[in-house]
Design a protein around this motif. Structure first.
Motif, PDB file in Angstrom:
ATOM      1  N   ILE A   1       3.377 -34.226  88.125  1.00 54.79           N
ATOM      2  CA  ILE A   1       2.458 -34.799  87.137  1.00 54.79           C
ATOM      3  C   ILE A   1       2.792 -34.400  85.704  1.00 54.79           C
ATOM      4  O   ILE A   1       2.302 -35.015  84.769  1.00 54.79           O
ATOM      5  CB  ILE A   1       0.986 -34.439  87.428  1.00 54.79           C
ATOM      6  N   GLY A   2       3.630 -33.368  85.499  1.00 50.82           N
ATOM      7  CA  GLY A   2       3.956 -32.954  84.139  1.00 50.82           C
ATOM      8  C   GLY A   2       4.512 -31.543  84.118  1.00 50.82           C
ATOM      9  O   GLY A   2       4.951 -31.024  85.144  1.00 50.82           O
ATOM     10  N   TYR A   3       4.477 -30.924  82.949  1.00 51.14           N
ATOM     11  CA  TYR A   3       5.022 -29.580  82.813  1.00 51.14           C
ATOM     12  C   TYR A   3       4.249 -28.802  81.745  1.00 51.14           C
ATOM     13  O   TYR A   3       3.595 -29.381  80.878  1.00 51.14           O
ATOM     14  CB  TYR A   3       6.522 -29.621  82.469  1.00 51.14           C
TER      15      TYR A   3
ATOM     16  N   GLU B   1      -4.362 -19.107  78.040  1.00 50.48           N
ATOM     17  CA  GLU B   1      -4.511 -20.562  78.001  1.00 50.48           C
ATOM     18  C   GLU B   1      -3.133 -21.213  77.904  1.00 50.48           C
ATOM     19  O   GLU B   1      -2.241 -20.744  77.209  1.00 50.48           O
ATOM     20  CB  GLU B   1      -5.369 -20.990  76.812  1.00 50.48           C
ATOM     21  N   LEU B   2      -2.961 -22.315  78.631  1.00 52.33           N
ATOM     22  CA  LEU B   2      -1.696 -23.046  78.683  1.00 52.33           C
ATOM     23  C   LEU B   2      -1.914 -24.508  78.344  1.00 52.33           C
ATOM     24  O   LEU B   2      -2.964 -25.076  78.646  1.00 52.33           O
ATOM     25  CB  LEU B   2      -1.096 -22.950  80.091  1.00 52.33           C
ATOM     26  N   GLN B   3      -0.897 -25.123  77.737  1.00 52.15           N
ATOM     27  CA  GLN B   3      -0.943 -26.559  77.480  1.00 52.15           C
ATOM     28  C   GLN B   3      -0.030 -27.255  78.480  1.00 52.15           C
ATOM     29  O   GLN B   3       1.130 -26.884  78.635  1.00 52.15           O
ATOM     30  CB  GLN B   3      -0.486 -26.888  76.064  1.00 52.15           C
ATOM     31  N   LEU B   4      -0.565 -28.261  79.160  1.00 54.22           N
ATOM     32  CA  LEU B   4       0.192 -29.041  80.121  1.00 54.22           C
ATOM     33  C   LEU B   4       0.418 -30.428  79.540  1.00 54.22           C
ATOM     34  O   LEU B   4      -0.532 -31.066  79.069  1.00 54.22           O
ATOM     35  CB  LEU B   4      -0.593 -29.139  81.431  1.00 54.22           C
ATOM     36  N   TYR B   5       1.687 -30.886  79.539  1.00 53.94           N
ATOM     37  CA  TYR B   5       1.995 -32.247  79.117  1.00 53.94           C
ATOM     38  C   TYR B   5       2.054 -33.106  80.373  1.00 53.94           C
ATOM     39  O   TYR B   5       2.815 -32.820  81.304  1.00 53.94           O
ATOM     40  CB  TYR B   5       3.328 -32.319  78.374  1.00 53.94           C
ATOM     41  N   PHE B   6       1.250 -34.172  80.416  1.00 54.05           N
ATOM     42  CA  PHE B   6       1.183 -35.052  81.582  1.00 54.05           C
ATOM     43  C   PHE B   6       2.215 -36.170  81.477  1.00 54.05           C
ATOM     44  O   PHE B   6       2.279 -36.871  80.470  1.00 54.05           O
ATOM     45  CB  PHE B   6      -0.204 -35.694  81.702  1.00 54.05           C
ATOM     46  N   GLU B   7       3.002 -36.329  82.518  1.00 60.22           N
ATOM     47  CA  GLU B   7       3.859 -37.500  82.638  1.00 60.22           C
ATOM     48  C   GLU B   7       3.211 -38.511  83.575  1.00 60.22           C
ATOM     49  O   GLU B   7       3.732 -39.603  83.749  1.00 60.22           O
ATOM     50  CB  GLU B   7       5.257 -37.089  83.099  1.00 60.22           C
ATOM     51  N   TYR B   8       2.096 -38.155  84.152  1.00 58.33           N
ATOM     52  CA  TYR B   8       1.284 -39.069  84.953  1.00 58.33           C
ATOM     53  C   TYR B   8       0.457 -39.890  83.978  1.00 58.33           C
ATOM     54  O   TYR B   8      -0.138 -39.341  83.048  1.00 58.33           O
ATOM     55  CB  TYR B   8       0.382 -38.272  85.900  1.00 58.33           C
ATOM     56  N   ASP B   9       0.409 -41.202  84.177  1.00 60.54           N
ATOM     57  CA  ASP B   9      -0.165 -42.078  83.149  1.00 60.54           C
ATOM     58  C   ASP B   9      -1.689 -42.093  83.059  1.00 60.54           C
ATOM     59  O   ASP B   9      -2.227 -42.608  82.094  1.00 60.54           O
ATOM     60  CB  ASP B   9       0.374 -43.506  83.293  1.00 60.54           C
TER      61      ASP B   9
ATOM     62  N   PHE C   1       0.308 -26.954  91.388  1.00 56.97           N
ATOM     63  CA  PHE C   1       1.430 -26.165  91.878  1.00 56.97           C
ATOM     64  C   PHE C   1       2.525 -26.137  90.828  1.00 56.97           C
ATOM     65  O   PHE C   1       2.918 -27.173  90.308  1.00 56.97           O
ATOM     66  CB  PHE C   1       1.984 -26.775  93.170  1.00 56.97           C
ATOM     67  N   ALA C   2       3.011 -24.945  90.530  1.00 64.30           N
ATOM     68  CA  ALA C   2       4.115 -24.780  89.590  1.00 64.30           C
ATOM     69  C   ALA C   2       5.385 -24.539  90.400  1.00 64.30           C
ATOM     70  O   ALA C   2       5.372 -23.779  91.374  1.00 64.30           O
ATOM     71  CB  ALA C   2       3.849 -23.609  88.659  1.00 64.30           C
ATOM     72  N   GLU C   3       6.469 -25.197  89.990  1.00 61.66           N
ATOM     73  CA  GLU C   3       7.743 -24.977  90.658  1.00 61.66           C
ATOM     74  C   GLU C   3       8.379 -23.718  90.071  1.00 61.66           C
ATOM     75  O   GLU C   3       8.772 -23.687  88.914  1.00 61.66           O
ATOM     76  CB  GLU C   3       8.659 -26.176  90.468  1.00 61.66           C
TER      77      GLU C   3
ATOM     78  N   LYS D   1       7.386 -24.222  80.527  1.00 60.25           N
ATOM     79  CA  LYS D   1       8.483 -25.096  80.960  1.00 60.25           C
ATOM     80  C   LYS D   1       8.554 -25.305  82.469  1.00 60.25           C
ATOM     81  O   LYS D   1       9.488 -25.921  82.958  1.00 60.25           O
ATOM     82  CB  LYS D   1       9.834 -24.618  80.426  1.00 60.25           C
ATOM     83  N   LYS D   2       7.563 -24.827  83.209  1.00 60.25           N
ATOM     84  CA  LYS D   2       7.535 -25.042  84.658  1.00 60.25           C
ATOM     85  C   LYS D   2       6.963 -26.428  84.945  1.00 60.25           C
ATOM     86  O   LYS D   2       6.017 -26.876  84.301  1.00 60.25           O
ATOM     87  CB  LYS D   2       6.680 -23.982  85.374  1.00 60.25           C
ATOM     88  N   LYS D   3       7.574 -27.102  85.928  1.00 54.76           N
ATOM     89  CA  LYS D   3       7.076 -28.401  86.370  1.00 54.76           C
ATOM     90  C   LYS D   3       5.808 -28.192  87.190  1.00 54.76           C
ATOM     91  O   LYS D   3       5.710 -27.226  87.949  1.00 54.76           O
ATOM     92  CB  LYS D   3       8.122 -29.120  87.214  1.00 54.76           C
TER      93      LYS D   3
END
Length: 190
Positions: free
Chosen positions: A24-26, A36-44, A55-57, A96-98
């Motif tokens: 869904i993003g990274y 606190e973390l910022q997640l960038y979504f590649e899910y639309d 889940f983090a890879e 930078k984790k997916k």
């Protein structure tokens, strides 16, 4: 890992396999000193996602993180706090984790509702070169979607757009494309 407050997730976490996860993003960066973390979504459509656990890879494995709180932004990002990530040092390790969610947590879609991300796992063939391989990843960039294929032991990236896609066969999981002349040579000759 604590399961006490969410025992229904124990089975998901124990049995989670990469093929049962959806990217869904990274994580882009930390925010503040409290984890606190910022997640960038590649899910639309992130607002439709069930985000109680992600889940983090990490080192090739999918590691679960329970979400304590989050707030979605208008720019395809969200600010997240995970249980047990309560300091910038712990959060920094996730940058930078997916990020993935279980496939069974994806929102239901209409049968006709097809996205470029659905092409992961499809076998792609070029109109001129023939079979290239299986699409291993689809990434969304500001201007377009880009597919990744392993071809002749090289990672090849190509854009997914109406000009290049000739046919999508969902039943046979195949994609026929007409890649620009010389694109494959760029990857093979490096």
């Amino acid at each position: 890992m604590k399961f006490g407050h969410r025992p229904e997730l124990r089975e998901i976490l124990i049995a989670m396999k990469p093929e049962e996860a959806y990217y869904i993003g990274y994580i882009t960066k930390t925010k503040g000193l409290k984890g606190e973390l910022q997640l960038y979504f590649e899910y639309d459509a992130p607002e439709l996602l069930d985000l109680d656990v992600v889940f983090a890879e990490i080192s090739g494995k999918l590691v679960p993180f329970f979400v304590s709180t989050y707030k979605l932004q208008n720019n395809s990002t969200g600010n997240f706090y995970f249980d047990d990530v309560d300091h910038i040092d712990k959060a920094q390790a996730l940058v930078k984790k997916k990020i993935y969610i279980p496939l069974n947590k994806l929102p239901d879609r209409d049968d006709e509702d097809f996205h470029y991300n659905d092409l992961v796992g499809f076998t792609v063939s070029d109109d001129t070169q023939g079979q290239l391989g299986v699409i291993t990843e689809v990434n969304e960039y500001p201007q377009q979607f880009v597919a990744t294929v392993s071809f002749q032991s090289k990672e090849v990236l190509f854009p997914l757009n109406d000009d290049m896609i000739l046919e999508i066969d969902e039943d046979n999981k195949t994609l026929l494309v007409d890649l620009p002349e010389g694109l494959l040579d760029l990857y093979l000759n490096t």
